[in-house]
Design a protein around this motif. Structure first.
Motif, PDB file in Angstrom:
ATOM      1  N   ARG A  42      28.490 -37.105 -54.162  1.00 14.30           N
ATOM      2  CA  ARG A  42      27.230 -37.062 -54.908  1.00 14.30           C
ATOM      3  C   ARG A  42      26.337 -38.203 -54.444  1.00 14.30           C
ATOM      4  NH1 ARG A  42      24.901 -39.044 -59.379  1.00 14.30           N
ATOM      5  NH2 ARG A  42      26.638 -40.446 -59.797  1.00 14.30           N
ATOM      6  N   GLN A  49      23.989 -36.080 -51.932  1.00 17.32           N
ATOM      7  CA  GLN A  49      22.647 -35.961 -52.484  1.00 17.32           C
ATOM      8  C   GLN A  49      21.797 -37.182 -52.132  1.00 17.32           C
ATOM      9  OE1 GLN A  49      24.178 -34.692 -56.629  1.00 17.32           O
ATOM     10  NE2 GLN A  49      22.094 -33.928 -56.569  1.00 17.32           N
ATOM     11  N   TYR A  75      20.404 -30.520 -54.130  1.00 21.90           N
ATOM     12  CA  TYR A  75      21.215 -29.756 -55.077  1.00 21.90           C
ATOM     13  C   TYR A  75      20.410 -28.675 -55.789  1.00 21.90           C
ATOM     14  CZ  TYR A  75      24.352 -28.720 -58.971  1.00 21.90           C
ATOM     15  OH  TYR A  75      25.142 -28.079 -59.888  1.00 21.90           O
TER      16      TYR A  75
END
Length: 231
Positions: free
Chosen positions: A162, A195, A217
């Motif tokens: 992430r 991300q 995303y």
């Protein structure tokens, strides 16, 4: 859960003593025994609280308290410590009680498992002609998130995060070292996908020949159309 809007004062005794003077406040009493006292401010943080396990008792109003306008005294004591709340109710403005039942818990959106699943489905984001070999490709020190073959048939190991930081690059580097010992796989290149990729992580990855890929995303999930953006 019982929710009470009341004119009240609160005395806290325990690790230190604290006092909330008379004012309108929200008192929340949860099924687990915890009690929280809120004002109309301070975001989510209560002014004072008592964590479960607690005992709740209603004490007799003393004459001097009644003379001051107190209509009820609530005593909340922690079952394991000496912490206690003494809540003096002057007026109950409104209240309600509603059982909420078992909560399923917070489901986080955009976690690494979701990103990995979406990237496996949209493997073309890694480049034209890419095709998925396997998710959670095993190695002796743990699974690589995705193993892919590029348009030339070369293996590419993908580590999905992430937030891309240096430790993620180090993790992928260890996988690549092991994978490239296998003559059936070598040469194996790497892609660090996240991300957000920290500048230091990008520098380290590129220095080791690992390509960085920033994942959008919202676009991958189909909730954000990049063509409709102003910038």
């Amino acid at each position: 859960m019982r929710v009470v809007f009341a004119e009240c004062s609160v005395d806290y005794s325990g690790r230190l003593d604290a006092y909330l003077p008379k004012a309108p406040r929200l008192i929340m009493m949860k099924a687990d025994g915890s009690v929280l006292v809120h004002s109309d401010g301070g975001s989510y943080k209560p002014l004072n609280w008592m964590s479960a396990p607690c005992t709740f008792t209603e004490a007799e109003v003393q004459p001097d308290e009644a003379e001051a306008g107190v209509t009820a005294v609530w005593l909340v004591a922690n079952a394991k410590t000496n912490d206690a709340l003494n809540i003096k109710i002057y007026e109950i403005i409104d209240e309600m009680e509603q059982p909420l039942g078992q909560d399923p818990g917070l489901v986080k959106d955009g976690v690494e498992a979701h990103l990995q699943e979406l990237l496996a489905e949209q493997v073309n984001l890694l480049g034209p002609g890419s095709r998925l070999v396997r998710r959670e490709f095993p190695t002796a020190i743990g699974p690589v998130d995705l193993m892919v073959k590029d348009a030339d048939g070369q293996h590419v190991a993908i580590e999905v995060k992430r937030r891309g930081e240096i430790d993620g690059v180090e993790q992928l580097s260890r996988y690549l070292e092991l994978l490239n010992r296998d003559p059936l796989l070598a040469p194996v290149t790497g892609v660090f996908a996240a991300q957000e990729i920290k500048p230091q992580a990008r520098v380290l990855a590129e220095d080791r020949g690992i390509r960085c890929l920033v994942l959008d995303y919202g676009a991958m999930k189909g909730t954000d159309n990049v063509d409709d953006r102003l910038f």
